[in-house]
Design a protein around this motif. Structure first.
Motif, PDB file in Angstrom:
ATOM      1  N   GLU A  82       0.834  -1.204   0.000  1.00  0.00           N
ATOM      2  CA  GLU A  82       0.000   0.000   0.000  1.00  0.00           C
ATOM      3  C   GLU A  82       0.866   1.251   0.000  1.00  0.00           C
ATOM      4  O   GLU A  82       1.832   1.332   0.760  1.00  0.00           O
ATOM      5  N   PRO A  83       0.517   2.266  -0.820  1.00  0.00           N
ATOM      6  CA  PRO A  83       1.276   3.524  -0.784  1.00  0.00           C
ATOM      7  C   PRO A  83       1.111   4.218   0.570  1.00  0.00           C
ATOM      8  O   PRO A  83       0.197   3.925   1.338  1.00  0.00           O
ATOM      9  N   THR A  84       1.992   5.162   0.838  1.00  0.00           N
ATOM     10  CA  THR A  84       1.940   5.877   2.114  1.00  0.00           C
ATOM     11  C   THR A  84       0.640   6.677   2.252  1.00  0.00           C
ATOM     12  O   THR A  84       0.098   7.184   1.276  1.00  0.00           O
ATOM     13  N   LYS A  85       0.161   6.747   3.483  1.00  0.00           N
ATOM     14  CA  LYS A  85      -1.020   7.535   3.878  1.00  0.00           C
ATOM     15  C   LYS A  85      -2.300   7.133   3.162  1.00  0.00           C
ATOM     16  O   LYS A  85      -3.285   7.878   3.178  1.00  0.00           O
ATOM     17  N   LYS A  86      -2.345   5.976   2.521  1.00  0.00           N
ATOM     18  CA  LYS A  86      -3.586   5.510   1.920  1.00  0.00           C
ATOM     19  C   LYS A  86      -4.295   4.577   2.898  1.00  0.00           C
ATOM     20  O   LYS A  86      -3.714   4.102   3.875  1.00  0.00           O
ATOM     21  N   MET A  87      -5.574   4.307   2.615  1.00  0.00           N
ATOM     22  CA  MET A  87      -6.415   3.578   3.556  1.00  0.00           C
ATOM     23  C   MET A  87      -7.136   2.415   2.874  1.00  0.00           C
ATOM     24  O   MET A  87      -8.223   2.014   3.282  1.00  0.00           O
ATOM     25  N   TYR A  88      -6.523   1.863   1.818  1.00  0.00           N
ATOM     26  CA  TYR A  88      -7.182   0.808   1.062  1.00  0.00           C
ATOM     27  C   TYR A  88      -7.463  -0.426   1.919  1.00  0.00           C
ATOM     28  O   TYR A  88      -8.427  -1.159   1.682  1.00  0.00           O
ATOM     29  N   GLY A  89      -6.617  -0.670   2.888  1.00  0.00           N
ATOM     30  CA  GLY A  89      -6.788  -1.861   3.707  1.00  0.00           C
ATOM     31  C   GLY A  89      -8.106  -1.887   4.456  1.00  0.00           C
ATOM     32  O   GLY A  89      -8.629  -2.967   4.772  1.00  0.00           O
ATOM     33  N   VAL A 100     -11.080  -3.998   3.161  1.00  0.00           N
ATOM     34  CA  VAL A 100     -11.091  -5.451   3.321  1.00  0.00           C
ATOM     35  C   VAL A 100     -11.926  -5.816   4.538  1.00  0.00           C
ATOM     36  O   VAL A 100     -11.692  -5.304   5.635  1.00  0.00           O
ATOM     37  N   PRO A 101     -12.921  -6.676   4.371  1.00  0.00           N
ATOM     38  CA  PRO A 101     -13.761  -7.041   5.512  1.00  0.00           C
ATOM     39  C   PRO A 101     -12.935  -7.517   6.701  1.00  0.00           C
ATOM     40  O   PRO A 101     -12.022  -8.338   6.567  1.00  0.00           O
ATOM     41  N   GLY A 102     -13.239  -6.980   7.858  1.00  0.00           N
ATOM     42  CA  GLY A 102     -12.583  -7.392   9.088  1.00  0.00           C
ATOM     43  C   GLY A 102     -11.349  -6.601   9.457  1.00  0.00           C
ATOM     44  O   GLY A 102     -10.798  -6.809  10.536  1.00  0.00           O
ATOM     45  N   TRP A 103     -10.927  -5.672   8.598  1.00  0.00           N
ATOM     46  CA  TRP A 103      -9.731  -4.870   8.879  1.00  0.00           C
ATOM     47  C   TRP A 103     -10.114  -3.397   8.962  1.00  0.00           C
ATOM     48  O   TRP A 103     -11.006  -2.934   8.241  1.00  0.00           O
ATOM     49  N   TYR A 104      -9.431  -2.647   9.809  1.00  0.00           N
ATOM     50  CA  TYR A 104      -9.792  -1.250  10.005  1.00  0.00           C
ATOM     51  C   TYR A 104      -8.574  -0.431  10.400  1.00  0.00           C
ATOM     52  O   TYR A 104      -7.616  -0.943  10.983  1.00  0.00           O
ATOM     53  N   ASN A 105      -8.624   0.859  10.046  1.00  0.00           N
ATOM     54  CA  ASN A 105      -7.580   1.787  10.468  1.00  0.00           C
ATOM     55  C   ASN A 105      -7.650   2.005  11.965  1.00  0.00           C
ATOM     56  O   ASN A 105      -8.718   1.966  12.565  1.00  0.00           O
ATOM     57  N   VAL A 106      -6.506   2.246  12.562  1.00  0.00           N
ATOM     58  CA  VAL A 106      -6.435   2.442  14.007  1.00  0.00           C
ATOM     59  C   VAL A 106      -6.343   3.939  14.299  1.00  0.00           C
ATOM     60  O   VAL A 106      -5.520   4.647  13.709  1.00  0.00           O
ATOM     61  N   TYR A 107      -7.188   4.414  15.211  1.00  0.00           N
ATOM     62  CA  TYR A 107      -7.223   5.821  15.599  1.00  0.00           C
ATOM     63  C   TYR A 107      -6.899   5.964  17.076  1.00  0.00           C
ATOM     64  O   TYR A 107      -7.412   5.219  17.909  1.00  0.00           O
ATOM     65  N   ALA A 108      -6.061   6.951  17.387  1.00  0.00           N
ATOM     66  CA  ALA A 108      -5.821   7.278  18.788  1.00  0.00           C
ATOM     67  C   ALA A 108      -7.065   7.891  19.416  1.00  0.00           C
ATOM     68  O   ALA A 108      -7.316   7.747  20.605  1.00  0.00           O
ATOM     69  N   GLN A 109      -7.850   8.604  18.572  1.00  0.00           N
ATOM     70  CA  GLN A 109      -9.152   9.089  18.985  1.00  0.00           C
ATOM     71  C   GLN A 109      -9.941   9.457  17.738  1.00  0.00           C
ATOM     72  O   GLN A 109      -9.373   9.790  16.695  1.00  0.00           O
ATOM     73  N   TYR A 110     -11.268   9.372  17.827  1.00  0.00           N
ATOM     74  CA  TYR A 110     -12.157   9.787  16.749  1.00  0.00           C
ATOM     75  C   TYR A 110     -12.694  11.185  17.036  1.00  0.00           C
ATOM     76  O   TYR A 110     -12.911  11.562  18.190  1.00  0.00           O
ATOM     77  N   THR A 111     -12.933  11.961  15.962  1.00  0.00           N
ATOM     78  CA  THR A 111     -13.691  13.191  16.131  1.00  0.00           C
ATOM     79  C   THR A 111     -15.149  12.815  16.384  1.00  0.00           C
ATOM     80  O   THR A 111     -15.592  11.727  15.996  1.00  0.00           O
ATOM     81  N   PRO A 112     -15.916  13.685  17.025  1.00  0.00           N
ATOM     82  CA  PRO A 112     -17.354  13.402  17.154  1.00  0.00           C
ATOM     83  C   PRO A 112     -17.995  13.306  15.772  1.00  0.00           C
ATOM     84  O   PRO A 112     -17.603  14.007  14.834  1.00  0.00           O
ATOM     85  N   LEU A 139     -13.582  12.735   3.766  1.00  0.00           N
ATOM     86  CA  LEU A 139     -13.314  11.865   4.904  1.00  0.00           C
ATOM     87  C   LEU A 139     -12.238  10.852   4.551  1.00  0.00           C
ATOM     88  O   LEU A 139     -11.541  10.338   5.418  1.00  0.00           O
ATOM     89  N   ARG A 140     -12.140  10.574   3.275  1.00  0.00           N
ATOM     90  CA  ARG A 140     -11.068   9.715   2.754  1.00  0.00           C
ATOM     91  C   ARG A 140     -10.892  10.036   1.286  1.00  0.00           C
ATOM     92  O   ARG A 140     -11.816   9.867   0.493  1.00  0.00           O
ATOM     93  N   SER A 141      -9.740  10.521   0.903  1.00  0.00           N
ATOM     94  CA  SER A 141      -9.434  10.849  -0.475  1.00  0.00           C
ATOM     95  C   SER A 141      -8.375   9.879  -0.979  1.00  0.00           C
ATOM     96  O   SER A 141      -7.247   9.910  -0.531  1.00  0.00           O
ATOM     97  N   ASP A 142      -8.762   9.025  -1.922  1.00  0.00           N
ATOM     98  CA  ASP A 142      -7.843   7.968  -2.365  1.00  0.00           C
ATOM     99  C   ASP A 142      -6.746   8.463  -3.300  1.00  0.00           C
ATOM    100  O   ASP A 142      -5.736   7.794  -3.459  1.00  0.00           O
ATOM    101  N   PHE A 143      -6.957   9.608  -3.940  1.00  0.00           N
ATOM    102  CA  PHE A 143      -5.958  10.076  -4.902  1.00  0.00           C
ATOM    103  C   PHE A 143      -5.407  11.445  -4.594  1.00  0.00           C
ATOM    104  O   PHE A 143      -4.388  11.839  -5.127  1.00  0.00           O
ATOM    105  N   GLY A 144      -6.055  12.219  -3.776  1.00  0.00           N
ATOM    106  CA  GLY A 144      -5.597  13.579  -3.535  1.00  0.00           C
ATOM    107  C   GLY A 144      -5.596  13.908  -2.074  1.00  0.00           C
ATOM    108  O   GLY A 144      -5.686  13.036  -1.209  1.00  0.00           O
ATOM    109  N   ARG A 145      -5.465  15.212  -1.776  1.00  0.00           N
ATOM    110  CA  ARG A 145      -5.469  15.698  -0.412  1.00  0.00           C
ATOM    111  C   ARG A 145      -6.893  16.045   0.017  1.00  0.00           C
ATOM    112  O   ARG A 145      -7.731  16.391  -0.807  1.00  0.00           O
ATOM    113  N   GLY A 146      -7.124  15.970   1.305  1.00  0.00           N
ATOM    114  CA  GLY A 146      -8.450  16.257   1.819  1.00  0.00           C
ATOM    115  C   GLY A 146      -8.714  17.746   1.953  1.00  0.00           C
ATOM    116  O   GLY A 146      -7.957  18.581   1.499  1.00  0.00           O
ATOM    117  N   ALA A 147      -9.831  18.047   2.645  1.00  0.00           N
ATOM    118  CA  ALA A 147     -10.236  19.435   2.804  1.00  0.00           C
ATOM    119  C   ALA A 147      -9.262  20.213   3.649  1.00  0.00           C
ATOM    120  O   ALA A 147      -9.176  21.408   3.572  1.00  0.00           O
TER     121      ALA A 147
END
Length: 454
Positions: free
Chosen positions: A279-286, A289-301, A446-454
């Motif tokens: 996976e390229p850097t800073k992407k979230m493709y994983g 995949v069912p059963g896998w998720y990004n890890v967050y130190a905290q979520y925004t509301p 919330l997730r930009s696969d090719f560019g930068r976010g807001a």
């Protein structure tokens, strides 16, 4: 969602039959019930009168005694020269600029700025964090002498300021830590997160996401048990356990388990940690995949109930309740002090020009505000309701004739676009100058696969 990882068939081999991801509807990046865990930070020696506040989006930041966020303005290079402050050399002062500086091509210097009669100075918008006469430096906290003779607190060499947009403890309305394109913005003074050297924490609009120190997304698996990895055999073709060196020790919420004799793996809140092979850097493709998720130190509301999450051809976007993509407006003027012009208190001519050729009526037709539905409220500092006069773009009194009750993110109204016909359309992303970062609109990614976010 449209998947962009060429590795997806391989990734699914080791997860056939895995339970679905624990996301609200298969689209939302927030879990059904986001954990209320807050990001831990390193203990830092501070002078009296300062503290660390764990904010909703930026995580731990330094704050004054009132809980108001502290900011810095590190120097950066724009098109035609540097802007910002160097260590030990604050330049934000009481000068009221009347002309643009020519830092941004193709505009030459010398054009008169709008509303010069009421344009504030830099320190009107960014009050100085003044050091008392008997103040003493502590660790990275130092005192710098300004040209106007005032002693000012600095952290890691950079002079510290507060923002007039922050009224409550934990608000971070002055600036944010995300990439901001061409804009020479200030930054919140971040307190160090309590992570081992192999990791870092990155801010996005969903929360504080865990990355490796070389910027690869960190994942966890629902098939694992607390402090036990069940990813073995063919699963390891797609997922790489993040190994802990022999000298590493548990720190804060990071622990270490032994996968096999002599092979140690990092955990976070007892979840074994992995990267996604290839996976390229800073992407979230994983996370597709069912059963896998990004890890967050905290979520925004989560945003208020007037908002939804929609798939777009290149990622996830925030949308209104009808599914139309939500946009944020970015703006910084081109004076030497680089004041933001994205707030209703600032001159609206920049926005009126880019959204309607200077015509406020065309602006509100092309970029309608997102209205507040009756009875919908926000329990977050990030989202507030405000009254706006659409013909001036300024705040209005509640229920004033012609005023609109609209949603605001970080005290800036948010919008939809008239050309977007269905969920996932985003015809106005990068609308304006310099891809929407300098004076224009960006989709609320919330997730930009090719560019930068807001």
């Amino acid at each position: 969602m449209t998947h962009h990882s060429i590795l997806k068939p391989l990734l699914l081999l080791c997860l056939a039959g895995a339970p679905l991801l624990a996301q609200a509807d298969g689209r939302s990046p927030w879990p059904d019930s986001p954990a209320r865990d807050k990001e831990q930070y390193e203990p830092v020696k501070m002078p009296p009168g300062f503290q660390i506040v764990v904010t909703e989006q930026e995580g731990p930041v330094f704050a004054d005694a009132r809980g108001h966020t502290l900011y810095t303005w590190p120097v950066r290079q724009l098109r035609n020269g540097p802007v910002g402050e160097r260590k030990g050399a604050p330049s934000c002062d009481g000068t009221k600029y009347t002309e643009n500086a020519g830092l941004m091509s193709p505009y030459p210097a010398g054009f008169e700025l709008p509303e010069v009669a009421t344009r504030p100075s830099c320190i009107d918008v960014w009050p100085i964090v003044v050091a008392d006469q008997d103040a003493k430096p502590v660790g990275k906290w130092t005192i710098v002498q300004r040209k106007d003779g005032i002693s000012q607190w600095a952290y890691d060499g950079y002079a510290l300021y507060t923002s007039v947009l922050d009224a409550k403890p934990g608000e971070v309305n002055g600036a944010h830590t995300q990439a901001s394109g061409e804009v020479g913005v200030r930054k919140p003074a971040e307190a160090p997160s309590m992570v081992p050297p192999q990791f870092k924490v990155d801010t996005n609009l969903v929360g504080r996401m865990l990355l490796t120190s070389d910027n690869y997304s960190v994942y966890a698996s629902q098939q694992d048990a607390p402090d036990r990895s069940n990813c073995k055999g063919s699963c390891l073709d797609a997922w790489k356990p993040i190994e802990a060196p022999a000298y590493a020790k548990p720190r804060g919420e990071f622990g270490i388990i032994e996968r096999s004799p002599g092979i140690r793996q990092w955990t976070f809140r007892r979840q074994p940690l992995y990267t996604h092979v290839g996976e390229p850097t800073k992407k979230m493709y994983g996370s597709d995949v069912p059963g896998w998720y990004n890890v967050y130190a905290q979520y925004t509301p989560k945003p208020p109930a007037d908002f939804t999450v929609q798939d777009s051809p290149t990622g996830l976007v925030l949308a209104d309740k009808a599914g139309k993509t939500v946009y944020v407006y970015n703006c910084a003027d081109d004076a030497l002090d680089q004041l933001a012009c994205d707030h209703p208190d600032s001159p609206q001519i920049y926005r009126f020009t880019v959204c309607g050729g200077g015509d406020p009526k065309r602006c509100v037709e092309r970029f309608p505000y997102v209205p507040v539905s009756k009875g919908v409220k926000s329990d977050s500092l990030l989202w507030t309701a405000m009254w706006i006069d659409p013909m001036t773009g300024k705040e209005a009194k509640p229920d004033a004739p012609g005023a609109l009750h609209v949603w605001a993110y970080r005290k800036r109204p948010v919008y939809t676009h008239y050309r977007d016909r269905g969920p996932g359309d985003m015809t106005a992303d990068q609308w304006g100058e310099f891809y929407g970062y300098r004076n224009g609109y960006k989709a609320f990614w919330l997730r930009s696969d090719f560019g930068r976010g807001a």
